[in-house]
Scaffold this motif. Sequence first.
Motif, PDB file in Angstrom:
ATOM      1  N   LEU A   5     157.548  88.520  -4.202  1.00  0.00           N
ATOM      2  CA  LEU A   5     156.888  86.840  -4.889  1.00  0.00           C
ATOM      3  C   LEU A   5     157.435  86.350  -4.488  1.00  0.00           C
ATOM      4  N   LEU A   6     159.476  86.332  -4.615  1.00  0.00           N
ATOM      5  CA  LEU A   6     160.367  85.237  -4.122  1.00  0.00           C
ATOM      6  C   LEU A   6     159.374  84.775  -2.557  1.00  0.00           C
ATOM      7  N   VAL A   7     159.449  85.567  -1.594  1.00  0.00           N
ATOM      8  CA  VAL A   7     159.283  85.728   0.125  1.00  0.00           C
ATOM      9  C   VAL A   7     158.439  85.091  -0.003  1.00  0.00           C
ATOM     10  N   ALA A   8     157.051  85.237  -1.141  1.00  0.00           N
ATOM     11  CA  ALA A   8     155.496  84.391  -0.863  1.00  0.00           C
ATOM     12  C   ALA A   8     156.271  83.031  -1.722  1.00  0.00           C
ATOM     13  N   ARG A   9     156.817  82.717  -2.482  1.00  0.00           N
ATOM     14  CA  ARG A   9     156.705  81.394  -2.863  1.00  0.00           C
ATOM     15  C   ARG A   9     157.600  80.517  -1.807  1.00  0.00           C
ATOM     16  N   ASP A  10     158.892  80.758  -1.709  1.00  0.00           N
ATOM     17  CA  ASP A  10     159.794  79.994  -1.388  1.00  0.00           C
ATOM     18  C   ASP A  10     160.848  80.667   0.877  1.00  0.00           C
ATOM     19  N   GLN A  11     159.643  81.553   1.085  1.00  0.00           N
ATOM     20  CA  GLN A  11     159.142  81.766   2.828  1.00  0.00           C
ATOM     21  C   GLN A  11     160.830  81.435   3.371  1.00  0.00           C
ATOM     22  N   GLY A  12     162.004  81.979   1.816  1.00  0.00           N
ATOM     23  CA  GLY A  12     163.166  81.469   3.607  1.00  0.00           C
ATOM     24  C   GLY A  12     163.897  80.725   2.404  1.00  0.00           C
ATOM     25  N   CYS A  13     165.314  80.537   2.727  1.00  0.00           N
ATOM     26  CA  CYS A  13     166.206  80.055   1.902  1.00  0.00           C
ATOM     27  C   CYS A  13     165.621  78.896   2.364  1.00  0.00           C
ATOM     28  N   SER A  14     165.650  78.226   0.211  1.00  0.00           N
ATOM     29  CA  SER A  14     165.355  77.467  -0.420  1.00  0.00           C
ATOM     30  C   SER A  14     166.378  75.683  -1.097  1.00  0.00           C
TER      31      SER A  14
END
Length: 405
Positions: A314-323
């Motif tokens: 879910l974090l990967v889908a939301r942030d798509q990388g280092c935020s």
Amino acid sequence: MIEQNFSLLATGELLKAVVEDVAEIRVLENAVMRKIADLERRGAAQELGYRTVAQLLRHAVRWDLKTARQWVARAEVLAREVTPSGAVLEPELPATAAAAAEGALSGEHVSAVAEVMKELPPEAEQPVVEFAREHEPSAVRSFGKELAYRLYQRDPEPGEAGQPEPGNRLRLAWKGDQLELWARLDRATGAKLEALIDPLAKPRPATPEEGPDPRTRAEREGDAFADLVDLVLRSDQLPEHGGEPVTLTLTMPYRDLAEQTGFARLDNRERVPATLVRRLACNAGVIPVVLGGRSESMDIGRKTRTFPAAIRRLLVARDQGCSFPGCDRPPKHCDAHHVRFWSQGGETSVHNAALLCRHHHTLVHRSEWEVKLRNGTPTFIPPSWLDPTRTPRTNTTHHATRTAA
């Protein structure tokens, strides 16, 4: 001697003069190497009380011993030999000797040709020398390797002819609070490691907040190796240790963790500062064990509670990388960070997490940067010394339309 005013020369004339002067220097170098070879032949070192000609030259012309040895080695390659009967033999590398005498090759070229010819048949010398006439020494070495590969590519691979390739070697040794590594890897394994390290060791992009990446190449490759260790710890194919996948256990009193004082102990009894424990506690593959006032276990984190795969997806889908603002590291290079620190009761959930690369994860834990989630967007508040207004910032690298709330 009248000093010439080079400023009166046209650029082309000046460059031509430099080329001609270098050719003369190379001819003189060749003459020096022939004389060194004659010193070697007549036993000058022993005559003057030295063990070798290189040690003699070290004192005579004030060369470093390494430099003196290089000159002696080149002289041996280029010199003609005289047999006890008086017969004169051709140099070990006749084509190289002829080109050096013309001033076409420098001493560094001679060393490069001699190095590659150790792996090539005598008939390969002429094409190597022709290449050296037109290219720098490093290119000669690359050309020699490629030529050797083409000549021997049909030979049996190492191990096929009963000659096993040398095994891999690795040594680990703790020196104070640092672990020193020494490794020697076979060609295939070394190439794999280089391929893994290279993309991780690229300089970070310049950002208004941090400017260009200040790290040296050695520092970037060291950080890349650390990133690689983190990637391995997140793998679902780790070897087992004691019946479960490899994990790292950190043990320390709760008060020390909350106040960032003292240290934690690792499985191998090494100590880790409390300031580092907070960041490690975010990582998969790390089990935090918190002790109460009488050293009883208050909480033992589990890998399934430390950002399991479902939350990470879910974090990967939301942030798509280092935020972090301006960072372009992809998800596979990132840790899941507790926005409200785990040591302060922060829960392990999407609503309390942000993806951060190793560098920015460390920065957030050590500096005055603050992280907040605003409408599901990781938002970063810079330190006052960087921005007196402390205007919130977000990463627009992965989300071009994203702005700080």
